[in-house]
Scaffold this active site. Structure first.
Site, PDB file in Angstrom:
ATOM      1  N   CYS A  78      -6.114 -14.950  17.535  1.00 43.26           N
ATOM      2  CA  CYS A  78      -5.503 -15.884  16.591  1.00 43.26           C
ATOM      3  C   CYS A  78      -4.689 -16.935  17.350  1.00 43.26           C
ATOM      4  O   CYS A  78      -5.267 -17.704  18.111  1.00 43.26           O
ATOM      5  CB  CYS A  78      -4.667 -15.131  15.557  1.00 43.26           C
ATOM      6  N   HIS A 182      -8.698 -11.612  13.263  1.00 40.83           N
ATOM      7  CA  HIS A 182      -7.876 -10.488  13.728  1.00 40.83           C
ATOM      8  C   HIS A 182      -8.732  -9.226  13.813  1.00 40.83           C
ATOM      9  O   HIS A 182      -8.929  -8.562  12.788  1.00 40.83           O
ATOM     10  CB  HIS A 182      -6.713 -10.252  12.761  1.00 40.83           C
ATOM     11  N   GLU A 184      -7.958  -6.404  14.908  1.00 43.33           N
ATOM     12  CA  GLU A 184      -7.134  -5.235  14.553  1.00 43.33           C
ATOM     13  C   GLU A 184      -6.910  -5.120  13.052  1.00 43.33           C
ATOM     14  O   GLU A 184      -6.341  -4.135  12.589  1.00 43.33           O
ATOM     15  CB  GLU A 184      -5.796  -5.306  15.298  1.00 43.33           C
TER      16      GLU A 184
END
Lengths: 201, 268
Positions: A78, A182, A184
Site C-alpha cells: 500500500c 493489502h 494481510e
C-alpha cells in the site's frame, strides 16, 4: 527459519502483517533497528497513511532499506509500495525511495466512482509466471484501500487493476516488489502471496 | 470486473460476548466473538465489524484483548466501534489489530474527533456511525424524505444506543461527517433494526446520493432479497447484518451466491 523484518515507522496496523507472515511459515520482527534490518532474509515495508509523514518517519532507516534491497527481497504494501517510487503528488510533491521509477498520482473521482478506492477488486497479471503470483489465479480478488495510485512504465508492472484508470496494482524490479492491495487483509489469496514472498528469500 | 459490493457481519459485544437484540434492547447471547469472527473469515465475509456496547468504561478494556485475539484469526479488514472518544482510544484499537474505527455518539458530542482522527490516521480509518429515526414533526432546516406509503418525514440522528434524540438532520450530519474527513458512513435505522423487515431504503438511498463516500446499510435484514434491495434500491456500497448470520439462517456464501445470480457484483 526465514526471518522477515517488518519496518516500523509508526503508521498502520502492523500486527496483521506480522500474523500474516507467521501464518505463511516464517518469523517476523517489527523493527526500526538497522542491524535487525541488515540481518533479515526479507524486508516488508507496510503502511497506511500519508506519503510525506511516511517518508519522514522512515528517514532514520532509509539507507538501511535501500542497502538491503540490493541483496534480499523487499515487499512494499500500500503506502509502502508508493514509497518505492521516485515521487508522490500527495499534498505537494514529495520524494520517495526511488527504488522503482514512477510517480504516485491522485485518483480523480468520476460520477459513481468513489475515492478512496475501497473494497475488493480484481488483479490482472502482467507477468503471470512471476513467483510472487504462484498459485494466484488471474482475476483474483484482493482488498484495496487507497486514494492515490502508482503511475509507472509497463515494464515495471506486475499486475494491473481497473478503477477510474487502469493502474499498476503491483510492481516489480529485480527482487523489489510492491503491492497496492493489502495481502494481510485479503484472506487466503493474500496469505498465498505472503507465502510466495517468503519463498523468494 | 469491478469493485464489488461488500457483505459485512456485525458482532455486537457486551462483556466479551456477542449479543443480539431488537431495537437495541432485549439482548440475547449469540456466541464467542473470536469463534464467530473465524467462521465468517472462512465463509468469505468481506469485512467484520465489532461494536462494543458494554456500558462501563472499566469493562470496556476487555475489548482490546478481544480485538487482538480475533485479529490473529482474521485476515480481513476489521472495524471496531463503541466508546471511542479520543485519538488515544483510536491508537489503542488500531494497535490491537483493527483497521478502522467507527465513531457514533462521541462524534455528535464532539465533531472534531472526526477531523482529528482523519488527520492522524487517514480518512480510510474513520467510519462515521449514525443511528437515525423518522421524525414526522416539521422542523426548519431538515431534509424531507418521502416514504413508500406516501407520507413525508425527516430523519433525526439519535445517540446513546438510540435513546436520545439530537435534533440533527441525518442528511446534514452525513455531509458534515464527509467534509470532516470520515471515509465511510455506517447507517443504522432505528425503524428497521432488529425487525427483519429489510433495510430502511429511503434514508439509505438519500444518504448514499447526498455523499460521495461509501455507505454501509445496517438494520433490518431478514431475507436474501433485503440485501439485494439495500444495494439496488438503497444504493449502499456494503450491507451489514448480524442475527441472520449469527443464528445460522444464512451463510455469507448464501447471500453472495444469491446476489451474484441477480447481477450484483460480489467477491465469491
Amino acid at each position: 527459519m526465514t526471518k522477515i523484518a517488518i519496518i516500523d515507522y509508526g503508521l498502520g496496523n502492523l500486527r496483521s502483517v506480522l500474523r500474516g507472515i507467521e501464518r505463511a511459515g516464517a518469523t517476523a520482527v517489527i523493527t526500526q533497528d538497522e542491524e535487525e534490518i541488515a540481518s533479515a532474509d526479507g524486508i516488508i515495508l507496510p503502511g497506511v497513511g500519508a506519503f510525506r509523514e511516511g517518508m519522514e518517519k522512515l528517514a532514520p532507516v532509509r539507507e538501511s532499506i535501500i542497502r538491503s534491497a540490493e541483496t534480499v527481497p523487499l515487499l512494499g504494501i500500500c503506502l509502502g509500495m508508493q514509497m518505492l517510487m521516485e515521487e508522490s503528488e500527495e499534498h505537494g510533491m514529495h520524494e520517495g525511495l526511488a527504488l522503482i521509477p514512477g510517480r504516485v498520482r491522485r485518483f480523480h473521482p468520476e460520477p459513481g466512482m468513489k475515492v478512496p478506492h475501497m473494497g475488493w477488486n480484481t488483479i490482472h497479471q502482467m507477468l503471470p509466471d512471476d513467483p510472487l503470483l504462484d498459485g494466484v489465479p488471474e482475476g483474483s480478488y484482493l482488498y484495496f484501500v487507497h486514494s492515490y495510485y502508482v503511475d509507472t512504465a509497463v515494464s515495471n508492472r506486475l499486475c494491473e487493476t481497473e478503477y477510474i484508470v487502469r493502474y499498476a496494482s503491483a510492481v516489480k524490479r529485480d527482487q523489489i516488489y510492491g503491492v497496492q492491495f493489502h495481502p494481510e487483509k485479503s484472506g487466503t489469496t493474500g496469505l498465498q502471496i505472503l507465502e510466495n514472498f517468503i519463498n523468494l528469500t | 470486473m469491478a469493485l464489488t459490493r461488500r457483505i459485512i457481519p456485525c458482532l455486537d459485544l457486551k462483556n466479551g460476548r456477542v449479543v443480539k437484540g431488537t431495537h437495541f434492547e432485549d439482548l440475547r447471547d449469540a456466541g464467542d466473538p473470536v469463534e464467530l469472527a473465524a467462521r465468517y473469515n472462512e465463509q468469505g465475509a468481506d469485512e467484520v465489524v465489532f461494536l462494543d456496547i458494554t456500558a462501563s468504561k472499566e469493562a470496556r478494556k476487555t475489548i482490546i484483548d478481544l480485538i487482538s485475539r480475533a485479529a490473529d484469526q482474521l485476515f480481513l479488514p476489521l472495524t471496531v466501534g463503541g466508546g471511542i472518544r479520543t485519538n488515544d482510544d483510536i491508537t489503542a484499537i488500531l494497535r490491537a489489530g483493527a483497521d478502522k474505527v467507527s465513531i457514533n455518539t462521541a462524534a455528535v458530542q464532539n465533531p472534531a474527533i472526526i477531523s482529528e482522527g482523519a488527520a492522524a490516521f487517514g480518512t480510510q480509518c474513520i467510519v462515521l456511525a449514525m443511528d437515525v429515526r423518522r421524525n414526522f414533526q416539521e422542523a426548519e432546516g431538515t431534509n424531507p424524505i418521502r416514504l413508500p406509503d406516501g407520507s413525508t418525514c425527516w430523519y433525526e440522528v439519535v445517540t446513546h444506543g438510540g435513546s436520545r434524540p439530537t435534533g440533527i438532520d441525518a442528511i446534514r450530519w452525513a455531509k458534515e461527517g464527509e467534509e470532516r474527513g470520515a471515509g465511510e458512513i455506517l447507517l443504522t435505522s432505528m425503524e428497521t433494526d432488529g425487525t427483519k423487515e429489510g433495510f430502511d431504503i429511503p434514508i439509505t438511498e438519500a444518504i448514499a446520493s447526498a455523499t460521495s463516500i461509501p455507505v454501509i446499510a445496517s438494520g433490518g435484514v431478514g431475507t436474501l432479497g433485503h440485501f439485494y434491495d439495500g444495494f439496488v434500491y438503497g444504493k449502499a456500497d456494503a450491507c451489514l447484518a448480524a442475527s441472520v448470520f449469527h443464528f445460522g439462517e444464512y451463510t455469507i456464501k448464501d447471500v453472495k451466491e444469491y446476489l451474484a445470480a441477480k447481477g450484483v457484483p460480489v467477491r465469491l
